[in-house]
Design a protein around this motif. Structure first.
Motif, PDB file in Angstrom:
ATOM      1  N   MET A  64       0.813  -1.211   0.000  1.00  0.00           N
ATOM      2  CA  MET A  64       0.000   0.000   0.000  1.00  0.00           C
ATOM      3  C   MET A  64       0.856   1.276   0.000  1.00  0.00           C
ATOM      4  SD  MET A  64      -2.735  -1.859   0.396  1.00  0.00           S
ATOM      5  CE  MET A  64      -3.137  -3.433   1.130  1.00  0.00           C
ATOM      6  N   LYS A  65       2.109   1.126   0.353  1.00  0.00           N
ATOM      7  CA  LYS A  65       2.959   2.302   0.468  1.00  0.00           C
ATOM      8  C   LYS A  65       3.084   3.011  -0.873  1.00  0.00           C
ATOM      9  CE  LYS A  65       5.687   0.472   4.305  1.00  0.00           C
ATOM     10  NZ  LYS A  65       7.009  -0.046   4.739  1.00  0.00           N
ATOM     11  N   GLY A  66       3.055   4.317  -0.798  1.00  0.00           N
ATOM     12  CA  GLY A  66       3.144   5.112  -2.009  1.00  0.00           C
ATOM     13  C   GLY A  66       1.807   5.431  -2.624  1.00  0.00           C
ATOM     14  N   ARG A  67       0.766   4.683  -2.270  1.00  0.00           N
ATOM     15  CA  ARG A  67      -0.571   4.950  -2.801  1.00  0.00           C
ATOM     16  C   ARG A  67      -1.571   5.306  -1.705  1.00  0.00           C
ATOM     17  NH1 ARG A  67      -3.560   1.166  -5.377  1.00  0.00           N
ATOM     18  NH2 ARG A  67      -2.728  -0.560  -4.132  1.00  0.00           N
ATOM     19  N   PHE A  68      -1.412   4.706  -0.550  1.00  0.00           N
ATOM     20  CA  PHE A  68      -2.355   4.921   0.561  1.00  0.00           C
ATOM     21  C   PHE A  68      -1.687   5.698   1.678  1.00  0.00           C
ATOM     22  CE2 PHE A  68      -5.058   0.792  -0.153  1.00  0.00           C
ATOM     23  CZ  PHE A  68      -5.285   1.195  -1.464  1.00  0.00           C
ATOM     24  N   THR A  69      -2.450   6.496   2.364  1.00  0.00           N
ATOM     25  CA  THR A  69      -1.983   7.150   3.582  1.00  0.00           C
ATOM     26  C   THR A  69      -3.070   7.090   4.643  1.00  0.00           C
ATOM     27  OG1 THR A  69      -2.725   9.320   2.795  1.00  0.00           O
ATOM     28  CG2 THR A  69      -0.425   8.743   2.410  1.00  0.00           C
ATOM     29  N   ILE A  70      -2.655   7.051   5.889  1.00  0.00           N
ATOM     30  CA  ILE A  70      -3.575   7.022   7.023  1.00  0.00           C
ATOM     31  C   ILE A  70      -3.350   8.272   7.855  1.00  0.00           C
ATOM     32  CG2 ILE A  70      -4.227   5.799   9.133  1.00  0.00           C
ATOM     33  CD1 ILE A  70      -3.350   3.232   7.866  1.00  0.00           C
ATOM     34  N   SER A  71      -4.441   8.864   8.284  1.00  0.00           N
ATOM     35  CA  SER A  71      -4.338  10.048   9.133  1.00  0.00           C
ATOM     36  C   SER A  71      -5.480  10.043  10.135  1.00  0.00           C
ATOM     37  CB  SER A  71      -4.372  11.328   8.292  1.00  0.00           C
ATOM     38  OG  SER A  71      -5.590  11.417   7.577  1.00  0.00           O
ATOM     39  N   ARG A  72      -5.400  10.969  11.077  1.00  0.00           N
ATOM     40  CA  ARG A  72      -6.440  11.046  12.106  1.00  0.00           C
ATOM     41  C   ARG A  72      -6.754  12.499  12.386  1.00  0.00           C
ATOM     42  NH1 ARG A  72      -6.013  11.427  17.946  1.00  0.00           N
ATOM     43  NH2 ARG A  72      -8.088  11.093  18.787  1.00  0.00           N
ATOM     44  N   GLU A  73      -8.039  12.775  12.586  1.00  0.00           N
ATOM     45  CA  GLU A  73      -8.499  14.099  12.981  1.00  0.00           C
ATOM     46  C   GLU A  73      -9.050  13.973  14.392  1.00  0.00           C
ATOM     47  OE1 GLU A  73     -11.074  15.913  10.177  1.00  0.00           O
ATOM     48  OE2 GLU A  73     -11.261  17.784  11.310  1.00  0.00           O
ATOM     49  N   ALA A  74      -8.252  14.409  15.356  1.00  0.00           N
ATOM     50  CA  ALA A  74      -8.584  14.190  16.761  1.00  0.00           C
ATOM     51  C   ALA A  74      -9.915  14.815  17.159  1.00  0.00           C
ATOM     52  CB  ALA A  74      -7.458  14.729  17.637  1.00  0.00           C
ATOM     53  N   ALA A  75     -10.167  16.021  16.681  1.00  0.00           N
ATOM     54  CA  ALA A  75     -11.378  16.736  17.092  1.00  0.00           C
ATOM     55  C   ALA A  75     -12.647  16.009  16.684  1.00  0.00           C
ATOM     56  CB  ALA A  75     -11.367  18.142  16.513  1.00  0.00           C
ATOM     57  N   LYS A  76     -12.527  15.206  15.636  1.00  0.00           N
ATOM     58  CA  LYS A  76     -13.699  14.477  15.132  1.00  0.00           C
ATOM     59  C   LYS A  76     -13.657  12.998  15.482  1.00  0.00           C
ATOM     60  CE  LYS A  76     -14.701  17.542  11.222  1.00  0.00           C
ATOM     61  NZ  LYS A  76     -14.941  17.616   9.751  1.00  0.00           N
ATOM     62  N   ASN A  77     -12.636  12.588  16.225  1.00  0.00           N
ATOM     63  CA  ASN A  77     -12.477  11.154  16.546  1.00  0.00           C
ATOM     64  C   ASN A  77     -12.595  10.301  15.288  1.00  0.00           C
ATOM     65  OD1 ASN A  77     -12.060  11.363  19.355  1.00  0.00           O
ATOM     66  ND2 ASN A  77     -14.261  11.594  19.694  1.00  0.00           N
ATOM     67  N   THR A  78     -11.953  10.750  14.248  1.00  0.00           N
ATOM     68  CA  THR A  78     -12.077  10.098  12.950  1.00  0.00           C
ATOM     69  C   THR A  78     -10.703   9.764  12.396  1.00  0.00           C
ATOM     70  OG1 THR A  78     -14.154  11.226  12.475  1.00  0.00           O
ATOM     71  CG2 THR A  78     -12.942  10.339  10.606  1.00  0.00           C
ATOM     72  N   VAL A  79     -10.612   8.582  11.824  1.00  0.00           N
ATOM     73  CA  VAL A  79      -9.402   8.134  11.141  1.00  0.00           C
ATOM     74  C   VAL A  79      -9.723   8.029   9.660  1.00  0.00           C
ATOM     75  CG1 VAL A  79      -7.789   6.220  10.881  1.00  0.00           C
ATOM     76  CG2 VAL A  79      -8.539   6.906  13.158  1.00  0.00           C
ATOM     77  N   TYR A  80      -8.759   8.420   8.844  1.00  0.00           N
ATOM     78  CA  TYR A  80      -8.967   8.427   7.400  1.00  0.00           C
ATOM     79  C   TYR A  80      -8.007   7.470   6.703  1.00  0.00           C
ATOM     80  CZ  TYR A  80     -11.348  12.786   8.564  1.00  0.00           C
ATOM     81  OH  TYR A  80     -12.171  13.729   9.124  1.00  0.00           O
ATOM     82  N   LEU A  81      -8.471   6.944   5.591  1.00  0.00           N
ATOM     83  CA  LEU A  81      -7.611   6.172   4.699  1.00  0.00           C
ATOM     84  C   LEU A  81      -7.737   6.794   3.317  1.00  0.00           C
ATOM     85  CD1 LEU A  81      -5.788   3.712   4.134  1.00  0.00           C
ATOM     86  CD2 LEU A  81      -7.878   2.416   3.616  1.00  0.00           C
ATOM     87  N   GLN A  82      -6.702   7.495   2.932  1.00  0.00           N
ATOM     88  CA  GLN A  82      -6.661   8.113   1.609  1.00  0.00           C
ATOM     89  C   GLN A  82      -6.054   7.119   0.634  1.00  0.00           C
ATOM     90  OE1 GLN A  82      -7.714  11.282   0.512  1.00  0.00           O
ATOM     91  NE2 GLN A  82      -7.247  10.436  -1.513  1.00  0.00           N
ATOM     92  N   MET A  83      -6.792   6.818  -0.403  1.00  0.00           N
ATOM     93  CA  MET A  83      -6.345   5.834  -1.382  1.00  0.00           C
ATOM     94  C   MET A  83      -6.247   6.491  -2.743  1.00  0.00           C
ATOM     95  SD  MET A  83      -8.587   2.538  -0.169  1.00  0.00           S
ATOM     96  CE  MET A  83     -10.144   3.248  -0.714  1.00  0.00           C
ATOM     97  N   ASN A  84      -5.062   6.485  -3.296  1.00  0.00           N
ATOM     98  CA  ASN A  84      -4.808   7.067  -4.609  1.00  0.00           C
ATOM     99  C   ASN A  84      -4.352   5.991  -5.584  1.00  0.00           C
ATOM    100  OD1 ASN A  84      -5.288   9.662  -3.488  1.00  0.00           O
ATOM    101  ND2 ASN A  84      -3.145   9.833  -2.862  1.00  0.00           N
ATOM    102  N   SER A  85      -4.408   6.341  -6.871  1.00  0.00           N
ATOM    103  CA  SER A  85      -3.963   5.411  -7.916  1.00  0.00           C
ATOM    104  C   SER A  85      -4.580   4.030  -7.719  1.00  0.00           C
ATOM    105  CB  SER A  85      -2.436   5.312  -7.915  1.00  0.00           C
ATOM    106  OG  SER A  85      -1.845   6.578  -8.113  1.00  0.00           O
ATOM    107  N   LEU A  86      -5.869   4.021  -7.522  1.00  0.00           N
ATOM    108  CA  LEU A  86      -6.551   2.762  -7.225  1.00  0.00           C
ATOM    109  C   LEU A  86      -6.499   1.805  -8.412  1.00  0.00           C
ATOM    110  CD1 LEU A  86      -9.500   4.204  -5.173  1.00  0.00           C
ATOM    111  CD2 LEU A  86      -7.903   2.451  -4.383  1.00  0.00           C
ATOM    112  N   LYS A  87      -6.443   0.527  -8.067  1.00  0.00           N
ATOM    113  CA  LYS A  87      -6.369  -0.536  -9.055  1.00  0.00           C
ATOM    114  C   LYS A  87      -7.561  -1.474  -8.860  1.00  0.00           C
ATOM    115  CE  LYS A  87      -1.338  -0.500  -8.462  1.00  0.00           C
ATOM    116  NZ  LYS A  87      -0.139  -1.316  -8.099  1.00  0.00           N
ATOM    117  N   PRO A  88      -7.943  -2.198  -9.891  1.00  0.00           N
ATOM    118  CA  PRO A  88      -9.054  -3.152  -9.721  1.00  0.00           C
ATOM    119  C   PRO A  88      -8.820  -4.131  -8.575  1.00  0.00           C
ATOM    120  CG  PRO A  88      -8.598  -2.837 -12.046  1.00  0.00           C
ATOM    121  CD  PRO A  88      -7.518  -2.102 -11.298  1.00  0.00           C
ATOM    122  N   GLU A  89      -7.581  -4.484  -8.326  1.00  0.00           N
ATOM    123  CA  GLU A  89      -7.295  -5.427  -7.238  1.00  0.00           C
ATOM    124  C   GLU A  89      -7.472  -4.816  -5.846  1.00  0.00           C
ATOM    125  OE1 GLU A  89      -5.373  -4.715  -9.895  1.00  0.00           O
ATOM    126  OE2 GLU A  89      -3.232  -4.687  -9.346  1.00  0.00           O
TER     127      GLU A  89
END
Length: 127
Positions: A64-89
């Motif tokens: 996943m490295k290079g395409r996905f990133t994980i982050s967190r927004e503390a104020a919203k108690n929310t974690v994000y998964l940003q996915m770029n360059s998505l592939k059918p797999e």
């Protein structure tokens, strides 16, 4: 108890991007770490990445490295998964998970170390 709700999934063309969200509620102050997993039809659950609840430590599966990133927004108690360059797999149901106490690293990767799981959100990548 901690409740997790994922959102942001959908249908996207190959090469596109999606951002998944995982909103936590309940005893969020007890959360130690959150993780992202995915499961494609007929396949085993796969570790995507994890982030400490403080947001200070992240890790991604090598594939996943290079395409996905994980982050967190503390104020919203929310974690994000940003996915770029998505592939059918990358097509799968994506789940977030949380744990309140430290567990072995292996358990964070194989999924057995999480006490709380969301219901999942479907990501479909068309070719």
């Amino acid at each position: 108890q901690v409740q997790l709700v994922e959102s942001g999934g959908g249908l996207v063309q190959a090469g596109g991007s999606l951002r998944l969200s995982c909103a936590a509620s309940g005893r969020t102050f007890s959360v130690y770490i959150t993780g992202w997993f995915r499961q494609a039809p007929g396949k085993d659950r796969e570790f995507v990445g994890r982030i400490s609840w403080s947001g200070g430590s992240t890790a991604l599966a090598d594939s996943m490295k290079g395409r996905f990133t994980i982050s967190r927004e503390a104020a919203k108690n929310t974690v994000y998964l940003q996915m770029n360059s998505l592939k059918p797999e990358d097509t799968a149901v994506y789940y977030c998970a949380a744990q309140a106490v430290p567990v072995p690293l292996s358990a964070l990767v194989d999924g057995t170390g999480y006490s709380y799981w969301g219901q999942g959100t479907q990501v479909t990548v068309s070719s």
